[in-house]
Write a protein that holds these residues in place. Structure first.
Motif, short mmCIF file in Angstrom:
data_model
loop_
_atom_site.label_atom_id
_atom_site.label_comp_id
_atom_site.label_asym_id
_atom_site.label_seq_id
_atom_site.Cartn_x
_atom_site.Cartn_y
_atom_site.Cartn_z
N HIS A 229 0.97 -1.54 0.04
CA HIS A 229 -0.03 0.15 -0.15
C HIS A 229 1.22 1.41 0.13
O HIS A 229 1.95 1.23 0.93
N SER A 230 0.77 2.76 -0.47
CA SER A 230 1.41 3.38 -0.84
C SER A 230 1.38 4.14 0.49
O SER A 230 2.85 4.80 0.91
N ARG A 231 0.99 3.85 1.79
CA ARG A 231 1.31 3.64 3.11
C ARG A 231 2.67 2.77 3.55
O ARG A 231 3.48 3.56 4.66
N ARG A 232 2.81 2.53 2.59
CA ARG A 232 4.22 1.66 3.01
C ARG A 232 5.58 2.35 2.59
O ARG A 232 6.31 1.39 2.26
N ILE A 233 5.32 3.05 1.98
CA ILE A 233 6.81 3.70 0.56
C ILE A 233 6.72 5.12 1.31
O ILE A 233 5.70 6.04 1.50
N ALA A 234 8.30 5.31 1.50
CA ALA A 234 8.36 6.96 1.99
C ALA A 234 9.41 7.27 1.30
O ALA A 234 10.45 5.99 1.06
N GLN A 235 9.55 8.28 1.27
CA GLN A 235 10.63 8.88 0.70
C GLN A 235 11.57 9.81 1.73
O GLN A 235 11.56 10.02 3.03
N GLY A 236 13.38 9.06 0.99
CA GLY A 236 14.09 9.36 1.64
C GLY A 236 15.29 10.05 0.89
O GLY A 236 14.57 10.26 -0.38
N PHE A 237 16.17 10.87 1.19
CA PHE A 237 17.22 10.95 0.02
C PHE A 237 18.86 10.92 0.95
O PHE A 237 19.70 11.46 0.42
N ASN A 238 18.79 9.63 0.80
CA ASN A 238 20.30 8.99 1.04
C ASN A 238 20.60 9.28 2.15
O ASN A 238 22.12 8.85 2.00
N SER A 239 20.49 9.82 3.57
CA SER A 239 20.66 10.74 5.01
C SER A 239 20.60 10.25 5.74
O SER A 239 18.93 8.98 5.40
N PHE A 240 21.01 9.82 6.82
CA PHE A 240 20.72 9.21 8.56
C PHE A 240 19.08 9.87 8.57
O PHE A 240 17.95 8.93 9.05
N ALA A 241 19.21 11.19 8.04
CA ALA A 241 18.40 12.35 8.40
C ALA A 241 16.77 11.62 8.33
O ALA A 241 15.34 11.76 9.16
N SER A 242 17.23 11.66 6.99
CA SER A 242 15.99 11.37 6.66
C SER A 242 15.57 9.83 6.33
O SER A 242 14.17 9.70 6.57
N GLY A 243 16.74 9.44 6.71
CA GLY A 243 15.88 8.09 7.32
C GLY A 243 15.28 7.42 8.68
O GLY A 243 14.52 7.02 9.02
N LEU A 244 15.31 8.69 9.39
CA LEU A 244 14.48 9.16 10.49
C LEU A 244 13.24 9.28 10.10
O LEU A 244 12.24 9.24 11.16
N GLU A 245 13.16 10.52 9.02
CA GLU A 245 11.58 10.76 8.74
C GLU A 245 10.67 9.96 8.46
O GLU A 245 9.33 9.50 8.51
N ALA A 246 11.57 8.84 7.45
CA ALA A 246 10.77 7.76 7.44
C ALA A 246 10.27 6.70 7.94
O ALA A 246 8.92 6.52 7.63
N ALA A 247 10.56 6.64 8.73
CA ALA A 247 10.30 5.48 10.26
C ALA A 247 9.17 6.15 10.92
O ALA A 247 8.39 5.60 11.52
N LYS A 248 9.46 6.99 10.63
CA LYS A 248 8.42 8.28 11.01
C LYS A 248 7.04 8.11 11.34
O LYS A 248 5.88 7.43 11.38
N ALA A 249 6.81 8.31 9.38
CA ALA A 249 5.87 8.00 8.33
C ALA A 249 5.55 7.00 8.11
O ALA A 249 4.22 5.87 8.27
N LEU A 250 6.58 5.52 8.37
CA LEU A 250 6.34 4.06 8.21
C LEU A 250 5.27 3.21 9.62
O LEU A 250 4.92 2.77 9.73
N PHE A 251 5.98 4.25 10.96
CA PHE A 251 5.61 3.72 12.20
C PHE A 251 4.54 4.51 12.69
O PHE A 251 4.19 4.26 13.63
N MET A 252 4.06 5.22 11.89
CA MET A 252 2.91 6.52 12.44
C MET A 252 1.55 5.48 13.20
O MET A 252 0.90 5.81 14.12
N ASP A 253 0.93 4.32 12.53
CA ASP A 253 0.14 3.77 13.04
C ASP A 253 1.26 2.60 13.93
O ASP A 253 1.21 1.02 13.36
N ALA A 254 1.25 2.55 14.84
CA ALA A 254 2.33 1.82 16.00
C ALA A 254 0.90 0.54 16.48
O ALA A 254 2.42 -0.07 16.96
N GLY A 255 -0.27 0.88 16.24
CA GLY A 255 -0.74 -0.71 16.24
C GLY A 255 -0.38 -1.74 14.78
O GLY A 255 -1.00 -3.05 14.64
#
Length: 356
Positions: A229-255
């Protein structure tokens, strides 16, 4: 009557004084021209002679003068490495490969970071090539896919090799690995571990390899009937910081976490793992994480990262080898732009991923 012997002819002194090409020629018993050909790795020198000259040069600690070599011929003995990448380990691996190959032929490397987002990037590279004479240029992503950069290099008449380009096939010599197949195999690995709900962190949109890796991921998921699903795809920019931001989007629904996350490079995978630790999500017990590149950090972070080993050093070495082979050829290689080399990748399984 005592005979007086004439003094024996002296060998060139092996001392702290700077040795010259004349000293090497005298010690090896060859001409200066032969020494020059051996030092420049030119063909058509007998192996016995080549060995004799190199032994003499080593004994005298002789090092060719770069300026003199440049002035004496049509070569500068300089190779340019142009890059724009936020991953320091990627840049270090590139430099290592180019320097290693150049040293074998007495060449030096001009390593130049460039801002691919600068509006005058083409003019900046044209100015660089007009200021410094280079025997060849190596272009890395995203520079290798920018028409304005290629135009500037071609206008300067400098041979070039592109590392992992995505656009303009056939325009230049290139060296690459199969990013699509590598991402496909990594996704198949996760699917084989029982994962179906897999998140994906895309790489920098300006890098062609990012799109190829996404294509490989989608292909494997499609074949398994598990398209994300589109909610399982996050945009990054090859950096550690963008990985953090991508994880926030992917982990938005903790359940409703994905069971695995595939990040397009290791730096972003590290960001995902850091965010998981911050939020109390256990890797790999709750979420498996895999990356791409096999940077040194993949063995420092815990759990150690499952990843694709991209042969960055070997790619850079091969690119330099292609340029130096062309530079030392007796005649110009008219089909140099058609030259292509593909190097293998490796899937490295470690502790950051497990079966569900």
């Amino acid at each position: 009557m005592t005979q007086i012997k004439a003094p024996a002819a002296k060998e060139p002194s092996v001392s702290s004084a700077v040795s010259t090409i004349n000293d090497v020629a005298r010690l090896a018993g060859v001409s200066i021209k032969t020494v020059s050909r051996v030092m420049n790795d030119e063909p058509n020198v007998r192996e016995e002679t080549r060995t004799k000259v190199k032994e003499a040069a080593a004994r005298l600690h002789y090092r060719p003068n770069l300026l003199a070599r440049s002035l004496a011929g049509s070569r500068s003995f300089l190779i340019g490495l142009l890059y724009d990448n936020p991953s320091s380990s990627y840049v270090i691996d590139l430099q290592q490969g180019v320097i290693e190959r150049c040293r074998q032929s007495g060449y030096h490397v001009l390593s130049e970071p460039q801002d691919s987002l600068a509006p005058d990037i083409g003019r900046a590279i044209a100015s660089l090539l007009a200021t410094i004479r280079l025997d060849g240029v190596i272009l890395t992503p995203p520079l290798c896919d920018m028409a304005v950069v290629l135009d500037a290099v071609e206008a300067a008449g400098v041979p070039y090799v592109r590392v992992s380009p995505s656009l303009f096939p056939g325009r230049s010599a290139l060296v690459e690995m199969d990013d699509t197949q590598a991402a496909y195999e990594m996704t198949q690995f996760l699917l084989g571990q029982g994962h179906r709900d897999i998140g994906f962190v895309r790489g920098h949109p300006e890098h062609g390899s990012s799109h190829r890796r996404y294509d490989g991921f989608i292909k494997a998921m499609h074949e398994a009937g598990a398209e994300p699903h589109s909610r399982r795809i996050a945009q990054g920019f090859n950096s550690f910081a963008s990985g953090l931001e991508a994880a926030k989007a992917l982990f938005m629904d903790a359940g409703n976490l994905p069971t695995a996350i595939f990040a397009s490079n290791d730096e972003m995978a590290f960001g995902v793992m850091a965010y998981a630790q911050q939020t109390g999500v256990r890797v790999p017990d709750q979420v498996s994480v895999v990356g791409f590149d096999d940077t040194p950090g993949s063995m420092i972070i815990w759990p150690h990262l499952t990843t694709i080993r991209q042969p960055v050093t070997d790619l850079a070495y091969a690119a330099a080898d292609m340029l130096l082979s062309r530079a030392s050829a007796d005649e110009d290689a008219p089909n140099f732009s058609d030259t292509r080399r593909e190097l293998p990748f490796e899937l490295v399984m470690r502790e950051s991923a497990k079966a569900v």
